[in-house]
Enzyme design. Sequence first.
Site, short mmCIF file in Angstrom:
data_model
loop_
_atom_site.label_atom_id
_atom_site.label_comp_id
_atom_site.label_asym_id
_atom_site.label_seq_id
_atom_site.Cartn_x
_atom_site.Cartn_y
_atom_site.Cartn_z
N PRO A 160 93.93 66.31 104.79
CA PRO A 160 95.54 66.17 104.89
C PRO A 160 95.13 65.43 106.65
O PRO A 160 96.10 65.12 107.53
CB PRO A 160 95.44 67.54 105.18
N ARG A 190 99.16 51.54 88.45
CA ARG A 190 100.79 50.64 87.71
C ARG A 190 101.39 49.94 89.17
O ARG A 190 102.24 49.24 88.58
CB ARG A 190 101.93 52.45 88.42
N GLU A 197 87.50 74.95 101.84
CA GLU A 197 88.00 75.48 103.43
C GLU A 197 87.35 74.17 103.48
O GLU A 197 89.26 73.53 104.53
CB GLU A 197 87.39 76.77 104.44
N ASP A 209 110.13 48.41 91.80
CA ASP A 209 111.15 49.88 92.38
C ASP A 209 111.12 50.54 93.56
O ASP A 209 110.83 49.76 94.14
CB ASP A 209 109.40 51.45 91.24
N1 4GY Z 1 97.16 67.37 101.76
N2 4GY Z 1 96.32 65.11 101.37
C1 4GY Z 1 94.73 66.55 101.11
C2 4GY Z 1 94.40 67.85 101.03
C3 4GY Z 1 92.61 69.70 100.63
C4 4GY Z 1 89.81 71.76 101.72
C5 4GY Z 1 88.99 68.76 102.51
C6 4GY Z 1 95.97 65.73 101.30
O1 4GY Z 1 95.21 64.57 101.04
N3 4GY Z 1 94.09 65.80 99.95
O2 4GY Z 1 94.96 69.49 101.62
N4 4GY Z 1 93.36 68.36 100.77
C7 4GY Z 1 91.92 70.03 101.33
C8 4GY Z 1 90.59 71.36 101.06
C9 4GY Z 1 88.49 69.97 101.98
C10 4GY Z 1 90.72 69.02 101.22
#
Ligand code: 4GY
Length: 253
Positions: free
Chosen positions: A95, A161, A123, A176
């Site tokens: 994230p 795709r 985590e 699309d």
């Molecule tokens: N959102 N986009 C995501 C995610 C989980 C702990 C690092 C997201 O790409 N990945 O939420 N990944 C975490 C879990 C380690 C990634």
Amino acid sequence: MNARRLNFEVLTLFPGILEGPLNESILKRGREKGLLNVTLRNIRDYTEDKHKTADDSPYGGGAGMVLKPEPIFKAFEAMKTEHPGEKVLTILLSPQGRVLNQERAEQLSEEQRLIVLLCGHYEAIDERVVRALVDEELSIGNYVLTGGELAALVVIDAATRLLPGVLGDEESAYRDSFGDGLLDHPHYTRPAEFRGMKVPEALLSGNHAEIEKWRRRESLKATLLKRPELLETAELTGKDRKLLEELKRESEA
Ligand code: 4GY
């Protein structure tokens, strides 16, 4: 001949999460046709203790587990050894990365390098992995998953795709939503009337120009109503802008 082919190597503790989706529908067909190559590498295979420990508690305390650096480095090095001299692009699904969009998906679909998708879980992942091995962090959206595996699938799917020959119709991936930054127009199939609901007359006309005109107008309308912010960056012609003014006036009336 320059046949495009996408090569992914997924480093994960849970390859089973990816197996089902990679063996269905368009991804399966893309792999069978040799247009998509995905190798799943289980990080746990690179642990060296008898309990096959891949995670540990965080220094400094706190909840959750952190993926240990050593098995990930070992998995990465094994991948490198199996691909001597090959260029790689290593992406961590997280994230904290830039959010994937259609433009990045298009770039990835043209990527010549082996794309390594590193999936964290629990985590977090030890920061030394990120610093030493990762070229790019990529997010699929502003929410937190239990691991990067589902995000890796999204990246593989969105890029695949767009490869020529993967979808039946060469053009359809680009037509699309988002090809030109607009939402897709509505679609209908037989019957022409279903439970009193009719297919729009323009689509039954057989008049190609009229059909295209209807579709463009409906794309603009859908975008205006559902995702108006997309109009700021969409590729619009003068005619589109006129149509939009018309649609705005209609919706006010
Ligand atoms: N959102 N986009 C995501 C995610 C989980 C702990 C690092 C997201 O790409 N990945 O939420 N990944 C975490 C879990 C380690 C990634």
